[in-house]
Design a protein around this motif. Structure first.
Motif, mmCIF file in Angstrom:
data_model
loop_
_atom_site.group_PDB
_atom_site.id
_atom_site.type_symbol
_atom_site.label_atom_id
_atom_site.label_comp_id
_atom_site.label_asym_id
_atom_site.label_seq_id
_atom_site.Cartn_x
_atom_site.Cartn_y
_atom_site.Cartn_z
ATOM 1 N N PHE A 198 0.820 -1.208 0.000
ATOM 2 C CA PHE A 198 0.000 0.000 0.000
ATOM 3 C C PHE A 198 0.854 1.258 0.000
ATOM 4 O O PHE A 198 2.043 1.228 0.298
ATOM 5 C CB PHE A 198 -0.925 0.013 1.217
ATOM 6 C CG PHE A 198 -0.197 -0.014 2.544
ATOM 7 C CD1 PHE A 198 0.060 1.163 3.239
ATOM 8 C CD2 PHE A 198 0.243 -1.215 3.100
ATOM 9 C CE1 PHE A 198 0.738 1.145 4.457
ATOM 10 C CE2 PHE A 198 0.926 -1.248 4.307
ATOM 11 C CZ PHE A 198 1.177 -0.066 4.993
ATOM 12 N N ASN A 199 0.200 2.377 -0.330
ATOM 13 C CA ASN A 199 0.776 3.714 -0.234
ATOM 14 C C ASN A 199 -0.071 4.483 0.772
ATOM 15 O O ASN A 199 -1.232 4.794 0.497
ATOM 16 C CB ASN A 199 0.750 4.403 -1.598
ATOM 17 C CG ASN A 199 1.250 5.851 -1.550
ATOM 18 O OD1 ASN A 199 1.507 6.400 -0.485
ATOM 19 N ND2 ASN A 199 1.373 6.471 -2.714
ATOM 20 N N PRO A 200 0.452 4.814 1.949
ATOM 21 C CA PRO A 200 -0.368 5.439 2.985
ATOM 22 C C PRO A 200 -0.705 6.907 2.730
ATOM 23 O O PRO A 200 -1.590 7.460 3.395
ATOM 24 C CB PRO A 200 0.486 5.307 4.244
ATOM 25 C CG PRO A 200 1.891 5.288 3.733
ATOM 26 C CD PRO A 200 1.833 4.572 2.408
ATOM 27 N N ASN A 201 -0.059 7.543 1.778
ATOM 28 C CA ASN A 201 -0.169 9.002 1.639
ATOM 29 C C ASN A 201 -1.104 9.466 0.534
ATOM 30 O O ASN A 201 -1.361 10.659 0.401
ATOM 31 C CB ASN A 201 1.216 9.612 1.409
ATOM 32 C CG ASN A 201 2.131 9.410 2.601
ATOM 33 O OD1 ASN A 201 1.658 9.239 3.726
ATOM 34 N ND2 ASN A 201 3.429 9.392 2.366
ATOM 35 N N ASN A 202 -1.579 8.575 -0.285
ATOM 36 C CA ASN A 202 -2.440 8.959 -1.407
ATOM 37 C C ASN A 202 -3.811 9.411 -0.900
ATOM 38 O O ASN A 202 -4.477 8.692 -0.148
ATOM 39 C CB ASN A 202 -2.607 7.766 -2.347
ATOM 40 C CG ASN A 202 -3.348 8.125 -3.606
ATOM 41 O OD1 ASN A 202 -2.833 8.857 -4.435
ATOM 42 N ND2 ASN A 202 -4.566 7.628 -3.741
ATOM 43 N N THR A 203 -4.259 10.609 -1.275
ATOM 44 C CA THR A 203 -5.591 11.092 -0.875
ATOM 45 C C THR A 203 -6.486 11.178 -2.105
ATOM 46 O O THR A 203 -6.036 11.505 -3.200
ATOM 47 C CB THR A 203 -5.508 12.470 -0.202
ATOM 48 O OG1 THR A 203 -4.886 13.390 -1.097
ATOM 49 C CG2 THR A 203 -4.706 12.400 1.086
ATOM 50 N N TYR A 204 -7.763 10.886 -1.908
ATOM 51 C CA TYR A 204 -8.706 10.873 -3.022
ATOM 52 C C TYR A 204 -10.132 10.929 -2.488
ATOM 53 O O TYR A 204 -10.369 10.724 -1.289
ATOM 54 C CB TYR A 204 -8.517 9.610 -3.868
ATOM 55 C CG TYR A 204 -8.881 8.321 -3.148
ATOM 56 C CD1 TYR A 204 -10.068 7.651 -3.427
ATOM 57 C CD2 TYR A 204 -8.036 7.771 -2.174
ATOM 58 C CE1 TYR A 204 -10.405 6.478 -2.776
ATOM 59 C CE2 TYR A 204 -8.369 6.603 -1.513
ATOM 60 C CZ TYR A 204 -9.555 5.956 -1.823
ATOM 61 O OH TYR A 204 -9.896 4.803 -1.166
ATOM 62 N N THR A 205 -11.063 11.204 -3.367
ATOM 63 C CA THR A 205 -12.484 11.172 -3.018
ATOM 64 C C THR A 205 -13.058 9.843 -3.476
ATOM 65 O O THR A 205 -12.990 9.506 -4.666
ATOM 66 C CB THR A 205 -13.251 12.332 -3.681
ATOM 67 O OG1 THR A 205 -12.699 13.570 -3.218
ATOM 68 C CG2 THR A 205 -14.724 12.273 -3.328
ATOM 69 N N PHE A 206 -13.603 9.092 -2.554
ATOM 70 C CA PHE A 206 -14.138 7.758 -2.854
ATOM 71 C C PHE A 206 -15.395 7.896 -3.718
ATOM 72 O O PHE A 206 -16.322 8.621 -3.373
ATOM 73 C CB PHE A 206 -14.466 7.031 -1.552
ATOM 74 C CG PHE A 206 -14.835 5.580 -1.733
ATOM 75 C CD1 PHE A 206 -13.850 4.622 -1.936
ATOM 76 C CD2 PHE A 206 -16.156 5.184 -1.711
ATOM 77 C CE1 PHE A 206 -14.185 3.286 -2.092
ATOM 78 C CE2 PHE A 206 -16.502 3.855 -1.871
ATOM 79 C CZ PHE A 206 -15.510 2.907 -2.063
ATOM 80 N N SER A 207 -15.397 7.190 -4.838
ATOM 81 C CA SER A 207 -16.522 7.283 -5.771
ATOM 82 C C SER A 207 -16.924 5.888 -6.228
ATOM 83 O O SER A 207 -16.287 4.881 -5.869
ATOM 84 C CB SER A 207 -16.133 8.125 -6.984
ATOM 85 O OG SER A 207 -15.199 7.421 -7.794
ATOM 86 N N GLU A 208 -17.953 5.826 -7.042
ATOM 87 C CA GLU A 208 -18.436 4.536 -7.540
ATOM 88 C C GLU A 208 -17.363 3.834 -8.373
ATOM 89 O O GLU A 208 -17.348 2.602 -8.463
ATOM 90 C CB GLU A 208 -19.724 4.714 -8.345
ATOM 91 C CG GLU A 208 -20.452 3.412 -8.596
ATOM 92 C CD GLU A 208 -21.932 3.594 -8.870
ATOM 93 O OE1 GLU A 208 -22.438 2.896 -9.758
ATOM 94 O OE2 GLU A 208 -22.572 4.426 -8.194
ATOM 95 N N ASN A 209 -16.448 4.586 -8.955
ATOM 96 C CA ASN A 209 -15.363 3.978 -9.731
ATOM 97 C C ASN A 209 -14.423 3.149 -8.856
ATOM 98 O O ASN A 209 -13.702 2.277 -9.365
ATOM 99 C CB ASN A 209 -14.548 5.058 -10.454
ATOM 100 C CG ASN A 209 -15.342 5.748 -11.548
ATOM 101 O OD1 ASN A 209 -16.244 5.151 -12.130
ATOM 102 N ND2 ASN A 209 -15.031 7.019 -11.820
ATOM 103 N N ASP A 210 -14.426 3.425 -7.554
ATOM 104 C CA ASP A 210 -13.563 2.684 -6.627
ATOM 105 C C ASP A 210 -14.226 1.416 -6.109
ATOM 106 O O ASP A 210 -13.591 0.633 -5.395
ATOM 107 C CB ASP A 210 -13.190 3.575 -5.435
ATOM 108 C CG ASP A 210 -12.435 4.820 -5.865
ATOM 109 O OD1 ASP A 210 -11.368 4.665 -6.480
ATOM 110 O OD2 ASP A 210 -12.920 5.938 -5.598
ATOM 111 N N ILE A 211 -15.475 1.201 -6.459
ATOM 112 C CA ILE A 211 -16.237 0.063 -5.942
ATOM 113 C C ILE A 211 -16.055 -1.145 -6.850
ATOM 114 O O ILE A 211 -16.306 -1.074 -8.053
ATOM 115 C CB ILE A 211 -17.736 0.415 -5.807
ATOM 116 C CG1 ILE A 211 -17.922 1.538 -4.785
ATOM 117 C CG2 ILE A 211 -18.542 -0.813 -5.406
ATOM 118 C CD1 ILE A 211 -19.343 2.040 -4.681
ATOM 119 N N LYS A 212 -15.629 -2.247 -6.260
ATOM 120 C CA LYS A 212 -15.461 -3.488 -7.015
ATOM 121 C C LYS A 212 -16.543 -4.506 -6.673
ATOM 122 O O LYS A 212 -16.655 -5.541 -7.329
ATOM 123 C CB LYS A 212 -14.067 -4.070 -6.751
ATOM 124 C CG LYS A 212 -12.962 -3.199 -7.344
ATOM 125 C CD LYS A 212 -11.588 -3.727 -7.047
ATOM 126 C CE LYS A 212 -10.521 -3.001 -7.868
ATOM 127 N NZ LYS A 212 -10.538 -1.550 -7.723
#
Length: 418
Positions: free
Chosen positions: A374-388
């Motif tokens: 993992f990479n602990p520092n990556n920030t992002y907004t969770f969206s439907e594209n992140d859903i598997k």
């Protein structure tokens, strides 16, 4: 599987390489060397990723996959792929399938469907037949078939004598009994935490008292009957205090907390978004703070995503009629890092395995590699594209999260996200 992992920061207090950046040589699934600038004379595949960190494989004590019976929600195959993509090398699968997992044949079916995967699936058997609370299920037979514990998922055992007998009977084979903390006669038809917000929104309340009464009852029963008790997904400050006191009295009890109960309060329901309809419900800020503190001091033994895929038809309805539950595997790490430091997040994601029969596996030379990348520092907004997951009922949709999972290496297999 033979690979060379380059420049990975190892987060594992059980390893002499903790907090250092090293190369790891893995041959046939086992770590054969750890050091700086390792050579690759045999031309193994090299893994080199941005700000790569590695820890012992993460563990989730409560996931639902639907199969058999609810494959439209989730299948075991896709559920395990989702777990791998989310960084989990071991998951405990609940028994709330159709039919309910309550026989040794059911356990055998689930294990056969999950064989030969990077993620290890540990099945729970129902505590009572069909999770109806009337008769004990075939606990010993399921234990022999591979069940790691017994739990009527999100269904309170209302009969205290049934819980007493279950604890006593399971003592004979070191079985772990799980009890959902809710007194149904107090909860009744409550759909959210009973507090100021529920009054403002005009929604029926589920008071903290309902959970705390059941926790207190089960701790009294444990003290009387003996045995091993696990209380899944506590949500109130008083529950934390009750369990802390029970542990001080040396009772054999553990508990977990759902990650979303660490991140949201009942005020998140102001928009009547049914993705926030979970059980136990989101509580108050005081409860959230007590849960986080309980996690830090060890009163709460583990976190869980409490991953519960639900059909869209059961969520896109009026709030009162919507089903309880949220998916949580994909967002677990990123959400946890919004309330805990990276090291503490990794600690709580890796502890709790031994309660379900899995011994920790430190990152050391000679050990089989069971790890999360993992990479602990990556920030992002969770969206439907992140859903598997097949289902999309995500409580964290639209939330700002921190941390990217690259994948896992376990069971002599590797899964890396695209």
């Amino acid at each position: 599987m033979n690979i060379l992992i380059k420049s990975a920061t190892i987060i594992d207090p059980k390893s002499e390489f903790h907090n250092s950046t090293q190369d790891l040589l893995v041959e046939n699934g086992y770590i054969t060397n750890i050091g700086s600038n390792l050579k690759n004379p045999k031309n193994y595949k090299e893994i080199q990723l941005d700000n790569l960190h590695i820890s012992q494989g993460w563990f989730d004590s409560s996931v639902c996959f639907g199969e058999p019976g609810y494959e439209e929600r989730e299948t075991i195959e896709n559920g395990l792929k989702t777990a791998a993509a989310s960084g989990f090398t071991t998951v405990v699968m609940n028994s709330n399938t159709n039919p309910v997992i309550d026989t040794n044949a059911d356990i055998a079916f689930v294990l056969s469907k999950s064989a030969n995967h990077a993620v290890t699936l540990l099945p729970l058997g129902a505590l009572t037949r069909s999770s109806k609370g009337e008769d004990l299920a075939e606990l010993f037979d399921m234990k022999m078939a591979g069940a790691v514990a017994f739990y009527d998922y999100k269904t309170a055992v209302t009969n205290p004598n049934m819980m007493k007998i279950a604890l006593q009977y399971a003592c004979n084979f070191n079985g772990l009994v799980c009890s959902f903390p809710q007194e149904n006669k107090i909860t009744r038809n409550g759909v959210m935490n009973e507090q100021v917000t529920s009054t403002k929104l005009g929604l029926k309340g589920n008071p903290a008292l309902a959970e705390e009464l059941q926790v207190a009852r089960d701790l009294f029963l444990l003290e009387y009957a003996g045995g091993k008790l696990h209380i899944p997904t506590i949500s109130t400050s008083k529950s934390v205090a009750l369990i802390k006191e029970a542990k001080a009295r040396k009772l054999d009890v553990t508990c977990s907390v759902a990650i979303h109960n660490l991140c949201f309060t009942d005020e998140a329901l102001n928009d009547f978004d049914t993705n926030f309809k979970v059980i136990p419900p989101l509580r108050t800020q005081n409860d959230v703070e007590a849960l986080i503190e309980g996690l830090k001091d060890g009163t709460i033994d583990m976190v869980t995503s409490d991953h519960a895929p639900i059909d869209i038809e059961e969520k896109k309805v009026e709030f009162d009629h919507a089903n309880f539950g949220t998916i949580g595997l994909e967002s677990a790490f990123g959400a946890l890092q919004t309330v805990l430091s990276t090291k503490k997040a990794i600690e709580v994601l890796t502890r709790g395995k031994s309660r379900f029969g899995i011994e920790p596996n430190p990152i050391k030379i000679g050990h089989e590699l069971n790890a999360t990348l993992f990479n602990p520092n990556n920030t992002y907004t969770f969206s439907e594209n992140d859903i598997k997951s097949r289902s999309k009922n995500a409580i964290f949709k639209g939330s700002s999260l921190k941390g990217k999972v690259y994948g896992i290496i376990a069971n002599n297999k590797m899964y890396l996200n695209p």
